[in-house]
Design an enzyme around this catalytic site. Structure first.
Site, PDB file in Angstrom:
ATOM      1  CB  SER A   1      -0.953   0.004   1.196  1.00  0.00           C
ATOM      2  OG  SER A   1      -0.265  -0.229   2.396  1.00  0.00           O
TER       3      SER A   1
ATOM      4  CE  LYS B   1      13.647 -16.455   3.037  1.00  0.00           C
ATOM      5  NZ  LYS B   1      12.415 -16.532   2.200  1.00  0.00           N
TER       6      LYS B   1
ATOM      7  CG  HIS C   1      -0.870  -5.256   2.122  1.00  0.00           C
ATOM      8  ND1 HIS C   1      -0.194  -5.122   3.301  1.00  0.00           N
ATOM      9  CD2 HIS C   1      -0.776  -4.030   1.510  1.00  0.00           C
ATOM     10  CE1 HIS C   1       0.281  -3.896   3.417  1.00  0.00           C
ATOM     11  NE2 HIS C   1      -0.063  -3.210   2.339  1.00  0.00           N
TER      12      HIS C   1
ATOM     13  CG  HIS D   1       6.395  -9.232   8.496  1.00  0.00           C
ATOM     14  ND1 HIS D   1       7.278  -8.376   7.875  1.00  0.00           N
ATOM     15  CD2 HIS D   1       5.256  -8.521   8.693  1.00  0.00           C
ATOM     16  CE1 HIS D   1       6.692  -7.201   7.714  1.00  0.00           C
ATOM     17  NE2 HIS D   1       5.476  -7.249   8.196  1.00  0.00           N
TER      18      HIS D   1
ATOM     19  CG  ASP E   1      -2.741  -8.639  10.019  1.00  0.00           C
ATOM     20  OD1 ASP E   1      -3.230  -7.586  10.450  1.00  0.00           O
ATOM     21  OD2 ASP E   1      -2.174  -8.738   8.929  1.00  0.00           O
TER      22      ASP E   1
ATOM     23  NE  ARG F   1       3.001  -3.845  12.941  1.00  0.00           N
ATOM     24  CZ  ARG F   1       2.670  -4.036  11.667  1.00  0.00           C
ATOM     25  NH1 ARG F   1       2.050  -3.078  11.003  1.00  0.00           N
ATOM     26  NH2 ARG F   1       2.948  -5.171  11.053  1.00  0.00           N
TER      27      ARG F   1
END
Ligand code: CMX
Length: 437
Positions: A243, A369, A273, A319, A376, A328
């Protein structure tokens, strides 16, 4: 105290100097190689973009102008009656590199509320969409339509100096951020609560105070605080994610901030995403349904293997850059730990239990990895706990948030005079020719 515009006028010239110096002194310095793997591997790991507001470290996670998430939680002002950092203070930090005072934050809240109403034609446009149109499609179209009032576009048509681009970009960015809650809440009302009354923007509320109120959750202070934290935390995650990169690319053509951010929202709408948060919840609820109330670690382990053996990914884990638990995720977990009702929520308990087991299973599986949770893994569960159960809407909340970082970079790209993006592409034959040389 200084206003946002005064602060920007002060912080831009030294950055312009820094860029000039980099160009003159190090324009030809090599910072990395380009491997064939980079070219065919989605440009993963290529250092090829300038992005001022944040840098992502694989181990430590995101830093906003050098400040980690715990740093931000300590220093960024909260809403008048709240404790969590709010998007206004994060926006100020992203734009200026400085921590705002409580007064500056309040002034920005006031300005955003002042500018928060939608033009009538955008209300009519959104009201004309079928309820079955995905909320992200509605958000992207609403944001694009707001370019009707773009100051940047109007000024460009009149003819302005390049050195003035950033001021108009900033005005558009502030106007867009101000209007996102009303737009996003209208979409929620139309799709999920048709026929019910939609609250107006209140001038004395902060951005998320208004958003929560318009969504119909103004009475729930814990959810409102969670949304403040969630939206501040998701504001920026450096420039290479889909984004952010999209907004940057489109903005580099001098498309105005509305069109640039609208494009970014359609990248956010992809399942790899922004859509991942709804997948996590779907997966955890399916686990809960299958395993019942008393779930042991062994049960979760077996369920994880079942997911992996059926060729699916474990949603909320892994990720593209991070190689540690996402800070986060940690911040949202701490939020849950500090509230007794959330601590005892079955869905949040299940997220915690999964976190205790999943990294080892993913390590044993041996593909990813990064066997640790990303943001999320937990972000949708608190929304679900408080009754905001419409999964398809979750990415819209992410979309309200990501505007902070994407629009900040558009302002900086214009202030620094960054050029049109135009990387070189190669066909496989052309690539093979280079390899043989
Ligand atoms: N479960 C199972 N396998 C996984 C996995 C997971 N959670 N994460 C990665 N893998 C697999 C990949 O599918 C890939 O397999 P193949 O070699 O068969 O293609 C392999 O491990 C290597 O992948 P990677 O380099 O570790 O990860 P990528 O950079 O390619 O992908 C991501 C990153 C997030 C798309 C991936 O980890 C994933 O699909 N996770 C689940 C979905 C999710 O949680 N997305 C949220 C992203 C958060 C964000 O955007 O901020």
């Amino acid at each position: 105290t200084k206003s946002l515009r005064e602060t920007m006028k002060e912080v831009i010239p030294p950055k312009q100097e820094q860029l000039k110096k980099l160009k003159v002194e190090h324009g030809q310095t090599v910072v990395g190689d380009v491997k064939v793997d980079n070219i065919i591997g989605g440009m993963r790991g290529l250092k090829a973009m300038l992005w001022e507001a944040s840098v992502l470290d694989p181990i430590e996670g995101i830093r906003f102008h050098g400040l980690s998430i715990p740093d931000c939680q300590k220093v960024l002002p909260a809403a008048p009656a709240g404790k969590e950092m709010i998007p206004e203070s994060m926006l100020w930090l992203l734009l200026t590199g400085q921590v705002p005072t409580a007064e500056q934050t309040k002034e920005l809240s006031r300005e955003l509320a002042e500018k928060g109403d939608l033009p009538k034609f955008v209300e009519d446009l959104v009201d004309s969409f079928p309820r079955s149109l995905h909320p992200m499609t509605q958000l992207g179209m609403g944001v694009a339509a707001l370019n009707h009032d773009s100051q940047f576009q109007a000024a460009y048509e009149k003819g302005i100096k390049k050195s003035e681009y950033w001021t108009h970009t900033l005005e558009d960015s502030i106007n867009l951020i101000a209007r996102l809650p009303a737009l996003a809440a209208r979409i929620y009302r139309n799709v999920y609560k048709p026929g019910t009354e939609l609250a107006g923007v209140q001038k004395d509320l902060d951005l998320v105070g208004n958003y929560s109120n318009m969504l119909g959750y103004g009475h729930n202070e814990t959810l409102t605080e969670y949304l403040r934290l969630y939206i501040a935390l998701h504001g920026d995650h450096e420039g290479g994610n889909a984004s952010a990169h999209t907004a940057h690319l489109v903005g580099s053509t001098l498309s105005d901030p509305y069109l640039s951010y609208s494009a970014a929202l359609f990248a956010l709408a992809g399942p790899l995403h922004g859509l991942a948060n709804q997948e996590v919840l779907r997966w955890q609820l399916a686990m809960q349904k299958e395993l019942g109330d008393k779930i042991s670690q062994e049960d979760i382990k077996a369920y994880l293997w079942k997911t992996l053996n059926s060729g699916q990914v474990v949603p909320g884990y892994g990720h593209g850059v991070l190689r540690n638990p996402d800070p986060r995720f940690i911040a949202l977990q701490e939020f849950c730990d500090s509230r007794s009702d959330l601590k005892s929520s079955p869905i949040i308990d299940l997220v915690n239990k999964t976190f205790q087991v999943a990294p080892n299973v993913l390590k044993e599986h041996g593909k990813t990895k990064n066997p640790y949770p990303n943001v999320d893994a937990t972000s949708g569960c608190v929304l679900y706990h408080y009754g905001l159960t419409e999964f398809k809407y979750y990415t819209v909340i992410f979309g309200v948030s990501r505007a902070l970082g994407c629009l900040t970079q558009l302002v900086w790209a214009r202030a620094l005079g960054l050029p049109l993006e135009r990387p070189k592409s190669l066909s496989m034959d052309a690539l093979t020719k280079i390899i043989k040389q």
